[in-house]
Design an enzyme around this catalytic site. Structure first.
Site, short mmCIF file in Angstrom:
data_model
loop_
_atom_site.label_atom_id
_atom_site.label_comp_id
_atom_site.label_asym_id
_atom_site.label_seq_id
_atom_site.Cartn_x
_atom_site.Cartn_y
_atom_site.Cartn_z
N ASP A 84 12.77 6.36 -4.77
CA ASP A 84 11.96 6.14 -5.97
C ASP A 84 12.46 4.88 -6.65
O ASP A 84 13.66 4.58 -6.61
CB ASP A 84 12.08 7.33 -6.93
N ASP A 125 4.03 8.87 -4.81
CA ASP A 125 3.89 9.79 -5.94
C ASP A 125 2.67 9.43 -6.78
O ASP A 125 1.92 10.30 -7.22
CB ASP A 125 5.13 9.73 -6.84
#
EC number: 3.4.23.36
Length: 159
Positions: A113, A139
Site C-alpha cells: 500500500d 483497493d
C-alpha cells in the site's frame, strides 16, 4: 464482454506497475513523500490482512477465500445475460482489484500500500489516530466498483 476483461486487465496492470514504483522508490519506515500539502502523501506500507489491516487468521485462508470469491464473480459475469456497460465496468473494477491484491498475497504474503490520504491526524479520545488507511490502486478499484454497484443496483439488475 470485452469491456469487462479490458477494465480488469487495466486495473491489474496499473496496480502492479504503481506497486513496483512504490517498492523501488519508497522505503519502508521512512518519511512519506508529500504530494499535496500534508493531506496527500505516498507512504510505503505492507498489509498482511484485508481492508484496514484486519486479519482473517492464516494467510492461506485469505488467499483461498479471495480466490473463491473472485472465481464466483468471474463466472457470474461470464454467464450473465447482462451486458450493460456500467455492469461490466463495475465488475471489471472489482475483479481487477481483487486479482491485483491477490498477486501480491500469493507472491509475497502481503499487499503493498502506498497512497496516503491524511484527512485527519491527531488525538481522538486520547489516542493518536490517522483517520484514513494507506491504500493502493487495487483497493481503489474495488471500492469504486462496490460503491457504483450499491448506488446503481436498480439500473444494473432491473429487467
Amino acid at each position: 464482454m470485452q469491456l469487462f476483461f479490458l477494465c480488469a486487465a487495466l486495473v491489474i496492470v496499473l496496480d502492479q506497475f504503481t506497486k513496483q514504483l512504490a517498492i523501488t522508490h519508497l522505503m519502508p519506515n521512512e518519511e512519506s513523500l508529500v504530494l499535496i500539502a500534508e493531506w496527500l502523501k505516498l507512504t510505503y506500507t505492507e498489509n498482511t490482512g484485508i481492508a484496514f489491516g484486519l486479519s482473517l487468521g492464516s494467510p492461506m485462508i485469505l488467499i483461498v477465500s479471495t480466490t473463491l470469491i473472485l472465481a464466483a464473480l468471474f463466472l457470474y459475469v461470464v454467464f450473465s445475460k447482462n451486458r450493460n456497460p456500467g455492469f461490466l465496468i463495475t465488475f471489471g473494477l472489482i475483479l481487477g482489484g481483487g486479482i491485483g491484491n491477490g498477486i501480491d498475497r500469493i507472491l509475497s504474503g502481503r499487499v503493498v500500500d502506498f497512497i496516503h490520504v491524511d484527512i485527519y491526524q491527531g488525538y481522538l479520545f486520547g489516542s493518536w489516530v490517522s483517520l484514513w488507511p494507506v491504500f493502493n490502486i487495487a483497493d481503489s478499484a474495488i471500492t469504486i466498483g462496490a460503491c457504483v454497484l450499491v448506488i446503481w443496483y436498480n439500473r444494473f439488475f432491473t429487467r
